[in-house]
Motif scaffolding. Structure first.
Motif, mmCIF file in Angstrom:
data_model
loop_
_atom_site.group_PDB
_atom_site.id
_atom_site.type_symbol
_atom_site.label_atom_id
_atom_site.label_comp_id
_atom_site.label_asym_id
_atom_site.label_seq_id
_atom_site.Cartn_x
_atom_site.Cartn_y
_atom_site.Cartn_z
ATOM 1 N N TYR A 67 0.831 -1.202 0.000
ATOM 2 C CA TYR A 67 0.000 0.000 0.000
ATOM 3 C C TYR A 67 0.870 1.257 0.000
ATOM 4 O O TYR A 67 0.665 2.180 -0.794
ATOM 5 N N GLU A 68 1.848 1.278 0.879
ATOM 6 C CA GLU A 68 2.711 2.470 0.994
ATOM 7 C C GLU A 68 3.493 2.719 -0.288
ATOM 8 O O GLU A 68 3.660 3.865 -0.721
ATOM 9 N N LYS A 77 1.187 4.191 -2.807
ATOM 10 C CA LYS A 77 0.841 5.560 -2.466
ATOM 11 C C LYS A 77 1.980 6.516 -2.842
ATOM 12 O O LYS A 77 1.749 7.587 -3.398
ATOM 13 N N TYR A 78 3.215 6.086 -2.580
ATOM 14 C CA TYR A 78 4.354 6.927 -2.943
ATOM 15 C C TYR A 78 4.379 7.200 -4.449
ATOM 16 O O TYR A 78 4.484 8.352 -4.882
ATOM 17 N N PHE A 79 4.256 6.140 -5.234
ATOM 18 C CA PHE A 79 4.325 6.346 -6.685
ATOM 19 C C PHE A 79 3.108 7.118 -7.205
ATOM 20 O O PHE A 79 3.218 7.872 -8.166
ATOM 21 N N MET A 107 1.657 9.485 -5.473
ATOM 22 C CA MET A 107 1.915 10.880 -5.100
ATOM 23 C C MET A 107 2.907 11.534 -6.058
ATOM 24 O O MET A 107 2.821 12.723 -6.345
ATOM 25 N N LEU A 108 3.851 10.739 -6.557
ATOM 26 C CA LEU A 108 4.800 11.276 -7.537
ATOM 27 C C LEU A 108 4.098 11.674 -8.828
ATOM 28 O O LEU A 108 4.662 12.377 -9.663
ATOM 29 N N ARG A 109 2.871 11.195 -8.995
ATOM 30 C CA ARG A 109 2.101 11.593 -10.172
ATOM 31 C C ARG A 109 1.075 12.651 -9.819
ATOM 32 O O ARG A 109 0.145 12.909 -10.586
ATOM 33 N N GLY A 110 1.234 13.219 -8.629
ATOM 34 C CA GLY A 110 0.364 14.327 -8.255
ATOM 35 C C GLY A 110 -0.988 13.895 -7.713
ATOM 36 O O GLY A 110 -1.855 14.725 -7.489
ATOM 37 N N SER A 164 -3.454 12.458 -4.730
ATOM 38 C CA SER A 164 -3.346 12.543 -3.272
ATOM 39 C C SER A 164 -4.705 12.364 -2.620
ATOM 40 O O SER A 164 -5.732 12.254 -3.285
ATOM 41 N N ARG A 167 0.865 -0.502 -10.062
ATOM 42 C CA ARG A 167 1.539 0.790 -10.184
ATOM 43 C C ARG A 167 1.390 1.361 -11.598
ATOM 44 O O ARG A 167 1.172 2.555 -11.771
#
Ligand SMILES: Nc1ncnc2c1ncn2[C@@H]1O[C@H](COP(=O)(O)OP(=O)(O)O)[C@@H](O)[C@H]1O
Ligand SMILES: [Mg+2]
Lengths: 337, 272
Positions: free
Chosen positions: A107-108, A111-113, A115-118, A120, A162
């Protein structure tokens, strides 16, 4: 159908320098003029053995590698001139066994990847849950497990999740089922077909698994030693190998009809000369028909109809289609001689 | 997308990932807290074994030796953390196979690295210096706390050139497939920053080195703070000025460094 992925005359030679003092240069010609087009909403398979140049092609299309020559476009955007545009609209999976942070959960990581795509907030949260559900990751506990504890099947599913996180119209997947357990590869195969045929996404996959490509791809390019050696739909490719396809039907005739009579009946009804019938003492008959490539489905149906109409019981019917493997072997052995 | 939006997006993503990472690596989080004390205890032990603390204080040129050693250990530990983390990042991303995905993300490698590294640097420095705050308060009262905050400010200022240096080293390591650029970076800094001994003890060549290493100046600030009761802000401003200049200088090199990493990867390919 519009073309959404296009590669035109791609060349790539890797140069590898070894040693600090005595520089030895090793050159590998990975691509020697690769061109193809992929239409919207289809699954396109780049099929070839190890070292054929599949990953190299995938990297060029996903803006990660610069070709020595040639160009490529994704939805009209040039991968060399407009890489930022291309990166927005593609989802990429490069390797099923790597590519995530070990000490983060599934999950984390997602979420990181995301967020890298904007992405949220709640929207991203919802998207991650949806994708994990879609890929069967929730039931495997991947949301709370660390990536380092994932099985290969889970890693592959996460990699596809992803690629889908920003709901891209184009997916580029390098060997998405390589080495997976049957359940995971089936899950991924089904999803790929569903994404293309139901959601209109365009999927480019690479594989060295002939059977897999045959099952899921609408269109296939066979690549070998940096060159595309054949391209077409699966039936089209098969037609390249042999013009005639054997059909074998086994049925039970008992005393209903004699060997010779049956042969004549089938020949006349189908209008095909190349029919052979063999009956054993128990009354089991084996009918072998040679048909022109492409006609096999029609002929089988018609033959079965005739036999049933005569009261024969059908035990087995087989179309001895060539496999993609036959195609590959024929094409590559032809090139060698 | 505007540069500011990219920056905010990356900072948020890195903050999230780093906090998760700390949560999942509680031992590491604890060590970040405890490390300054282990270091300080070691140096204090060594100092008293070899002579008295006051001799140490006069030789190194500091005021209250305990206050100084604890504070300087905080500075050193946070600097080492920043440098190590930042310098290994590129190689780690490569080994994890994450690098191509960062490159293929819309913000791209350069932005994710430059904006992204600030977050773990700030969090880990804050942890290390928060850890030494109680001792500072114990030895100097509320003024001690002010000094810790001032040092934290300078450490934060120093993280930017430190990240620059680390990224340069990381880029060289990736391009030349040679890890030593990265692995010798923090020991070298430890050596030349003059934390636990006077810089004059060092060979000339290393002394020159020490001038171009940002940590030296933060350590200098810690020395000054241990001598004076009220922080002498004019001297500290000078130090801040030097750090700002270094930030610009090193990052002017680091950014093209990352660009050549990207070029190198896109030319020679990277394992996926
Ligand atoms: N970074 C690289 N440096 C040197 N040679 C490479 C590199 N990547 C791939 N190759 C070589 O290029 C050829 C094609 O590789 P690749 O595209 O990975 O093939 P595939 O994915 O079809 O197995 C192989 O001979 C491989 O060894
Ligand atoms: Mg490959």
């Amino acid at each position: 159908m519009p073309t959404v992925i296009e590669a035109k005359d791609l060349y790539k030679t890797y140069t590898e320098k070894r040693g600090l003092i005595h520089r030895k240069v090793k050159r590998v010609e990975a691509l020697k003029g690769v061109s193809f087009k992929v239409e919207k909403g289809t699954v396109f398979g780049l099929l070839g053995p190890n070292g054929a140049g599949k990953t190299t092609t995938v990297k060029i299309l996903s803006t990660l590698l610069i070709p020595d020559k040639g160009r490529a476009w994704i939805m009209g955007y040039d991968v060399l001139e407009e890489p930022e545009k291309v990166r927005e609209i593609i989802g990429v999976s490069l390797s099923v066994e790597r590519g995530f942070f070990w000490k983060l959960t599934g999950y984390e990581n997602l979420k990181y990847f995301g967020m890298l795509r904007g992405l949220s907030g709640r929207e991203l949260d919802k998207r991650i849950r949806e994708l994990m559900d879609l890929l069967g990751l929730l039931e495997l506990g991947a949301d709370t497990k660390f990536y380092e504890d994932f099985s290969l099947g889970m890693k592959a599913r996460l990699s596809l999740a992803r690629a889908l996180i920003h709901d891209p119209p184009i997916l580029i997947l390098d060997e998405p089922t390589l080495g997976l357990d049957p359940a995971s590869s089936r899950h991924i195969r089904n999803l790929i077909v569903q994404l293309a045929h139901e959601e209109g996404k365009t999927v480019l996959i690479t594989s060295h698994n002939m059977w897999e490509v045959e099952v899921i791809c609408d269109y296939v390019a066979i690549i070998n030693k940096g060159r595309i050696i054949a391209m077409g739909t699966v039936p089209e490719l098969k037609r390249m190998v042999s013009r005639e396809i054997p059909i074998e039907i086994t049925s039970y005739a008992g005393k209903l009809v004699s060997e010779d009579d049956l042969e004549k009946i089938v020949k006349d009804a189908l209008g095909i000369e190349r029919v052979a019938v063999k009956m054993d003492k128990q009354g089991e008959v084996r009918i072998r028909i040679l048909v022109e490539n492409g006609m096999e489905d029609n002929v089988v149906n018609k033959a079965l109809e005739i036999l049933r109409a005569r009261g024969l019981r059908i035990l087995e019917a087989r179309v001895m289609e060539p496999s993609l493997e036959d195609v590959f072997i024929k094409l590559t052995s032809g090139a060698r001689s | 997308m505007s540069e500011l939006r990219y920056a905010r997006m990356i900072v948020k993503a890195e903050f999230y990932a780093y906090m998760c990472w700390l949560k999942n690596n509680k031992l590491f989080a604890f060590m970040t807290l405890a490390w300054p004390y282990l270091m300080a205890a070691f140096i204090l032990g060594l100092g008293t074994a070899l002579g008295s603390l006051s001799v140490f204080a006069s030789k190194v040129g500091v005021g209250d030796p305990i206050f100084y050693i604890v504070l300087a250990s905080g500075v050193l530990v946070s600097s080492i953390n920043v440098v190590d983390y930042s310098a290994w990042t590129l190689l780690d991303l490569k080994w994890l196979g994450v690098l191509p995905y960062i490159m293929a993300s819309p913000p791209g490698l350069r932005r994710v690295t430059m904006y992204g590294l600030i977050i773990p640097a700030m969090i880990s420095s804050a942890i290390s210096l928060t850890a030494v705050a109680p001792v500072a308060v114990f030895t100097e009262g509320s003024l001690g706390l002010v000094k810790v905050v001032v040092v934290l400010g300078l450490v934060y200022l120093a993280t930017i050139p430190l990240i620059g240096i680390a990224v340069i080293a990381g880029s060289l390591s990736l391009i030349f497939k040679e890890e030593s650029f990265v692995s010798f970076l923090s020991p070298l800094m430890l050596l030349v920053s003059g934390v636990y001994y006077p810089l004059a003890f060092l060979p000339k060549i290393l002394q020159v080195f020490s001038y171009i290493v940002p940590v030296t100046y933060v350590v200098e600030a810690a020395k000054i703070l241990s001598i004076y009761g009220m922080p002498p802000f004019n001297k500290l401003f000078w130090i801040a000025g030097i750090l700002v200049a270094m930030s610009i200088l090193y990052n002017l090199i680091a950014y093209p460094g990352l660009r050549s990493v990207e070029k190198n990867v896109r030319k020679h390919g990277i394992s996926t």
